[in-house]
Scaffold this motif. Structure first.
Motif, PDB file in Angstrom:
ATOM      1  N   LYS A 266       0.841  -1.210   0.000  1.00 56.78           N
ATOM      2  CA  LYS A 266       0.000   0.000   0.000  1.00 56.78           C
ATOM      3  C   LYS A 266       0.868   1.249   0.000  1.00 56.78           C
ATOM      4  N   ASP A 267       1.898   1.213   0.822  1.00 53.02           N
ATOM      5  CA  ASP A 267       2.815   2.333   0.935  1.00 53.02           C
ATOM      6  C   ASP A 267       3.491   2.589  -0.426  1.00 53.02           C
ATOM      7  N   SER A 270       1.031   3.955  -3.025  1.00 51.70           N
ATOM      8  CA  SER A 270       0.472   5.285  -2.719  1.00 51.70           C
ATOM      9  C   SER A 270       1.341   6.411  -3.290  1.00 51.70           C
TER      10      SER A 270
END
Lengths: 334, 92
Positions: A266-267, A270
């Protein structure tokens, strides 16, 4: 006339990849490439399934690398595949994905010499020749396959930087330009042309593919959402000059790479922006992708590889490409 | 009810649409791993031969989609107007 290739990442269950491969053949794709990363399903096992369930489409690793395994293994594998599907096998080779190589502590050192020698090993061995090579990287003494090979396997070299692009044109039967943006492909064509003339080849002797990251959908946003993880990987492994050209800082690329290596997906995803998606992929509705493909064709490429993720719904995206993209190029060419 | 009987009750004019919907279930379900490898290979064979909307192809697809996602399968059959078939499959 421009041809279309398609790339599958064998991350899915084997039968899904094979299902899409059959669909790709039915809809008129010319070449099918399967990626080679140790953490996905094995490329040659996946290609064996493709060979068993298709009749016409060309296929091969896209791309294998000589750092994870000796190139003689690739030669043996493609020669065996060529026995199953004579005349349909191609072999893509390149330096590989920096991020996955790092996971097993491998560094693609001396990439130019490694690729040059690897192409020689694959070409000679897969053709059934005996090879003696005292190279800078590899030493091969009288190596030869114990079975007869059927036909010559075209070797495509995956490349992004100027020197590798020139080498690809010099030693390869084809070049897989690792870029999606028309400006990058146009620039790459200059190096490819130089490499070809260095080897006394005409540019028309080569098959030149733009190996793109591609995502097509009815809605722009859907296509962008599907492509973001792939763009994250591309940015993480991108050379500094390419990043600079597209206004991406090395700090951002490093952050994405760190997050990927640590499994913080996710990091990592993003950090991906709409500008990065535009720079490193062909993404959008059919109207958007058509315009980009037209620019690639004008730049001189002969094959567009529709690369991962293809779209948010692979089956639907393949159908969209055959219905809404292919006809335009047939009519332009006629 | 044996699946061959179920499939025979689907009019040939609707087999293509049924096949399309079942393929979607099989490919998109989170339970795809439930597909036995031997059944997967049979489906690939019929797909290659353009037979997934034939009686025998549809049987295999239905078998797979019932294994992978029985609820969605019966919902699709209802959506296509095969209420009775869906009810029979749900009972069995």
């Amino acid at each position: 006339m421009v041809k279309f290739g398609i790339e599958f990442v064998p991350r899915d269950l084997y039968w899904k990849t094979t299902f899409y491969a059959i669909q790709a053949e039915k809809t008129g794709f010319n070449t099918l490439w399967i990626t080679d990363h140790f953490n996905n399903r094995n490329v040659y096992v996946s290609l064996t399934m493709v060979s068993a369930y298709t009749d016409r489409i060309r296929f091969g690793p896209g791309v294998t690398n000589p750092f994870m395994a000796h190139p003689i293994v690739a030669a043996q594998a493609v020669a065996t595949l060529n026995e199953i599907a004579p005349g349909r096998v191609v072999c893509g080779i390149g330096v590989g994905d920096k991020t996955t190589l790092e996971m097993v502590n491998l560094k693609p050192s001396k990439p130019l010499a490694t690729i040059r020698e690897s192409v020689k090993i694959i070409r000679e061995i897969a053709s059934g020749e005996s090879l003696d090579l005292q190279g800078r990287i590899f030493t091969v003494s009288g190596a030869r396959l114990n079975f007869r090979t059927t036909s010559r396997i075209p070797i495509f070299v995956g490349a992004q930087g100027p020197k590798m692009l020139a080498l690809a044109a010099e030693v390869g039967d084809g070049v897989l330009i690792n870029a999606s943006h028309p400006h990058d492909v146009k620039r790459a064509m200059e190096f490819v042309t130089n490499g070809a003339s260095r080897a006394g080849k005409k540019i028309s002797d080569l098959e030149i593919a733009a190996y793109t990251s591609f995502s097509i959908a009815r809605e722009q946003k859907e296509a962008e959402k599907a492509v973001a993880p792939v763009v994250a990987y591309i940015v993480a492994g991108c050379p500094e000059q390419v990043l600079q050209r597209h206004g991406v800082t090395t700090e951002t690329a490093d952050e994405i790479r760190r997050a990927i290596v640590q499994g913080k997906w996710k990091d990592a995803f993003s950090h991906v922006t709409v500008d990065m998606i535009d720079s490193f992929s062909i993404t959008g509705t059919s109207k958007t992708v058509l315009s980009k493909i037209e620019q690639l064709v004008k730049a001189g490429i002969t094959q567009v590889v529709v690369g991962s993720p293809i779209g948010p719904d692979i089956r639907e995206s393949i159908s969209m490409i055959s219905r809404e993209v292919f006809p335009r190029f047939l009519s332009v060419q006629e | 009810m044996p699946l061959e009987k179920v499939v025979r009750k689907i009019p040939s004019s609707q087999r293509e649409a049924t096949s399309e919907k079942l393929i979607d279930i099989v490919l998109k379900s989170r339970n795809s791993k439930k597909m036995p490898s031997s059944l997967a290979k049979t489906i690939l064979y019929y797909w290659q031969k353009e037979q997934l909307a034939s009686e025998v192809g549809l049987q295999r697809l239905l078998k797979a989609s019932l294994l992978i996602d029985p609820e969605k399968t019966t919902a699709v059959l209802r959506e296509l107007g095969f209420e009775k078939l869906a009810a029979m499959l749900q009972k069995s």
